[in-house]
Motif scaffolding. Structure first.
Motif, PDB file in Angstrom:
ATOM      1  N   TYR A   1      -2.958   3.646  -3.175  1.00 42.89           N
ATOM      2  CA  TYR A   1      -2.835   2.386  -4.030  1.00 42.89           C
ATOM      3  C   TYR A   1      -2.445   1.161  -3.301  1.00 42.89           C
ATOM      4  CZ  TYR A   1      -2.527   6.246  -7.425  1.00 42.89           C
ATOM      5  OH  TYR A   1      -2.589   7.357  -8.226  1.00 42.89           O
TER       6      TYR A   1
ATOM      7  N   SER B   1      -0.637   8.553  -2.600  1.00 43.41           N
ATOM      8  CA  SER B   1      -0.434   9.338  -3.653  1.00 43.41           C
ATOM      9  C   SER B   1       0.232  10.513  -2.910  1.00 43.41           C
ATOM     10  CB  SER B   1      -1.580   9.961  -4.335  1.00 43.41           C
ATOM     11  OG  SER B   1      -2.704  10.391  -3.382  1.00 43.41           O
TER      12      SER B   1
ATOM     13  N   ALA C   1      -6.934   1.359  -6.897  1.00 46.00           N
ATOM     14  CA  ALA C   1      -6.596   2.685  -6.020  1.00 46.00           C
ATOM     15  C   ALA C   1      -8.117   2.739  -5.377  1.00 46.00           C
ATOM     16  CB  ALA C   1      -6.337   3.786  -7.066  1.00 46.00           C
TER      17      ALA C   1
ATOM     18  N   TRP D   1      -9.054   3.694 -11.880  1.00 44.78           N
ATOM     19  CA  TRP D   1      -7.980   2.949 -12.140  1.00 44.78           C
ATOM     20  C   TRP D   1      -7.717   1.642 -12.345  1.00 44.78           C
ATOM     21  CZ3 TRP D   1      -3.255   1.437  -9.875  1.00 44.78           C
ATOM     22  CH2 TRP D   1      -2.013   1.785 -10.345  1.00 44.78           C
TER      23      TRP D   1
ATOM     24  N   THR E   1      -0.657   7.247 -13.496  1.00 43.24           N
ATOM     25  CA  THR E   1      -1.877   7.100 -12.514  1.00 43.24           C
ATOM     26  C   THR E   1      -2.998   7.868 -13.191  1.00 43.24           C
ATOM     27  OG1 THR E   1      -0.963   9.342 -11.830  1.00 43.24           O
ATOM     28  CG2 THR E   1      -0.249   7.247 -10.730  1.00 43.24           C
TER      29      THR E   1
ATOM     30  N   LEU F   1       3.254   5.312 -11.113  1.00 46.53           N
ATOM     31  CA  LEU F   1       3.266   4.316 -10.010  1.00 46.53           C
ATOM     32  C   LEU F   1       4.143   3.136 -10.628  1.00 46.53           C
ATOM     33  CD1 LEU F   1       0.852   2.864  -7.776  1.00 46.53           C
ATOM     34  CD2 LEU F   1       1.885   1.072  -9.164  1.00 46.53           C
TER      35      LEU F   1
ATOM     36  N   ARG G   1     -10.157  -5.568 -10.419  1.00 46.75           N
ATOM     37  CA  ARG G   1      -8.919  -4.739 -10.205  1.00 46.75           C
ATOM     38  C   ARG G   1      -7.839  -5.752 -10.086  1.00 46.75           C
ATOM     39  NH1 ARG G   1     -12.259  -1.779 -11.925  1.00 46.75           N
ATOM     40  NH2 ARG G   1     -12.739   0.504 -11.241  1.00 46.75           N
TER      41      ARG G   1
ATOM     42  N   SER H   1       0.912  -1.394  -0.004  1.00 53.47           N
ATOM     43  CA  SER H   1      -0.216  -0.079  -0.084  1.00 53.47           C
ATOM     44  C   SER H   1       0.721   1.203  -0.008  1.00 53.47           C
ATOM     45  CB  SER H   1      -0.875  -0.048   1.174  1.00 53.47           C
ATOM     46  OG  SER H   1      -0.160   0.007   2.412  1.00 53.47           O
TER      47      SER H   1
ATOM     48  N   LEU I   1      -3.857  -5.042  -8.647  1.00 54.15           N
ATOM     49  CA  LEU I   1      -3.406  -3.501  -8.437  1.00 54.15           C
ATOM     50  C   LEU I   1      -4.532  -2.400  -8.374  1.00 54.15           C
ATOM     51  CD1 LEU I   1      -0.977  -1.715  -7.812  1.00 54.15           C
ATOM     52  CD2 LEU I   1      -0.644  -1.501 -10.004  1.00 54.15           C
TER      53      LEU I   1
ATOM     54  N   VAL J   1       4.741   5.495  -5.536  1.00 56.10           N
ATOM     55  CA  VAL J   1       4.385   6.482  -6.659  1.00 56.10           C
ATOM     56  C   VAL J   1       5.793   7.782  -6.706  1.00 56.10           C
ATOM     57  CG1 VAL J   1       2.534   8.280  -7.041  1.00 56.10           C
ATOM     58  CG2 VAL J   1       1.883   6.177  -5.977  1.00 56.10           C
TER      59      VAL J   1
END
Length: 376
Positions: A237, A230, A255, A266, A306, A286, A250, A227, A253, A279
């Motif tokens: 993330y 940002s 967000a 994302w 990102t 990322l 997802r 984890s 990976l 990031v």
């Protein structure tokens, strides 16, 4: 760098190595900022056959078995604050001093801190420090800090390692990643509940009350292993071995919003589990460390935008990428690889952040486990 030359120097701090770049210019000599402190997954005090030793130079040279410092066991994560380097893992001794699964090393002297000794009763996988340095958070499979019950996540005094009184969120299974902010502690792992409240592999804890944040519950259908926030703190993330977040596809990976836990759109979709991610300082990219196997699209060092999730660059190796750290002019990876697309790199490598070009940096690490933790 125009008008100058650079060379590398290495300082070992216990089982942590600090690499520095010395840049020489005609008008001055200046130290670049501390480059990388890496937890080499080392067992420097055991016989040669089992020793996992940091290599300080190229060509590769292994340390001797009588090295005065080292951890008996693997170092899984590191964090730096308060003039200390905090280590966690499955070790039981550091620098000849008994330290069960967590230790602190004085950054200036390289000596084990005699006062910081949480004495956990089980393995720790993750460590982070409060932004103001006032607390150290550790997660793992332990259930006690010294004689105090703490179920797999604990808040520790940064000077003594003692558990904060009353702070015991109680995760039901292993905690693999922790990210601390001023008022919220984000954890990921294999758990199903925190404090008896359903939280599937991902949770936010109110630091003041040590209870889960109501309504913050994206949930993952598999383990959350990494984890990172940002730069503006708006997004968290998360990477791991999952297929969905909050019920949305997802793979490995995604967000979520830091404030509410809502899953964003994302969706870069790496093909295998993400073991670490970080990031860039501008928030635009990322960088993910992806596990294997390579034949199925794994063992990748990959950069994603990102904004939209497009792949910026990607490299394959013959082993897992397990850790990543981002600097202004390089992205550093650790793992248990020895070859990156025909280029020899002994468990450590560096790439240009923008182009992804493999850089010449090649200190080498001799470790069967590989490198699991990097910080800049």
């Amino acid at each position: 760098m125009p008008g100058g030359r650079s060379s590398w120097q290495t300082q070992r701090v216990g089982t942590v190595a600090v690499f520095r770049r010395v840049v020489t210019r005609p008008d001055r000599l200046r130290w670049r900022s501390r480059l990388v402190a890496l937890a080499v997954l080392a067992a420097l005090l055991v016989p040669v056959g089992a020793a996992e030793a940091l290599v300080e130079s190229t060509p590769l040279v292994s340390d001797g078995t009588d090295h005065p410092v080292g951890a008996i066991g693997r170092v899984s994560d590191i964090a730096e604050a308060n003039g200390k380097v905090y280590l966690v893992g499955d070790f039981t001794s550091v620098g000849g001093e008994t330290r069960h699964y967590a230790a602190a090393i004085d950054k200036a002297t390289g000596q084990v801190d005699p006062n910081w000794n949480p004495n956990l009763n089980g393995i720790a996988y993750t460590v982070d420090v409060a932004p103001d340095g006032s607390a150290v958070y550790v997660g793992g499979k332990f259930t006690k800090v010294d004689s105090t019950w703490r179920a797999r996540i604990a808040k520790l005094d940064p000077e003594t390692g003692q558990a904060f009184a009353g702070w015991n969120p109680k995760a039901s299974a292993k905690v693999m990643t922790v990210t601390a902010t001023d008022d919220t502690i984000y954890i990921g792992g294999y758990f199903a509940t925190v404090g008896g409240i359903g939280r599937a592999s991902l949770a936010a804890i109110d630091d003041a009350t040590a209870t889960v944040v109501a309504g913050w519950n994206p949930g993952a259908d598999g383990a959350v292993l990494s984890s990172t926030l940002s730069p503006d703190g708006a997004l968290l993330y998360v990477g791991g071995n999952f297929d969905t977040l909050g019920g949305a596809s997802r793979p490995h990976l995604g967000a979520v919003t830091a404030a509410g836990g809502s899953v964003t759109s994302w969706n870069p979709a790496p093909l295998h589990k993400v073991l670490d991610a970080e990031v860039s300082a501008d928030g635009a990219t990322l960088y993910a460390a992806v596990g294997g196997p390579q034949v199925q699209g794994g063992n990748r060092a990959t950069a994603y935008a990102t904004n939209g999730g497009a792949q910026v660059w990607d490299h394959a190796s013959d082993g897992d990428f397990q850790a990543v750290a981002v600097a202004d002019d390089a992205v550093y990876y650790g793992g248990h690889f020895i070859d990156i697309e025909g280029n020899a790199r002994q468990r450590l490598a560096a790439f240009d952040p923008a182009s992804g070009d493999l850089l010449n940096w090649n200190p080498g690490a001799n470790s069967g486990w590989g490198v699991w933790a990097l910080t800049y």
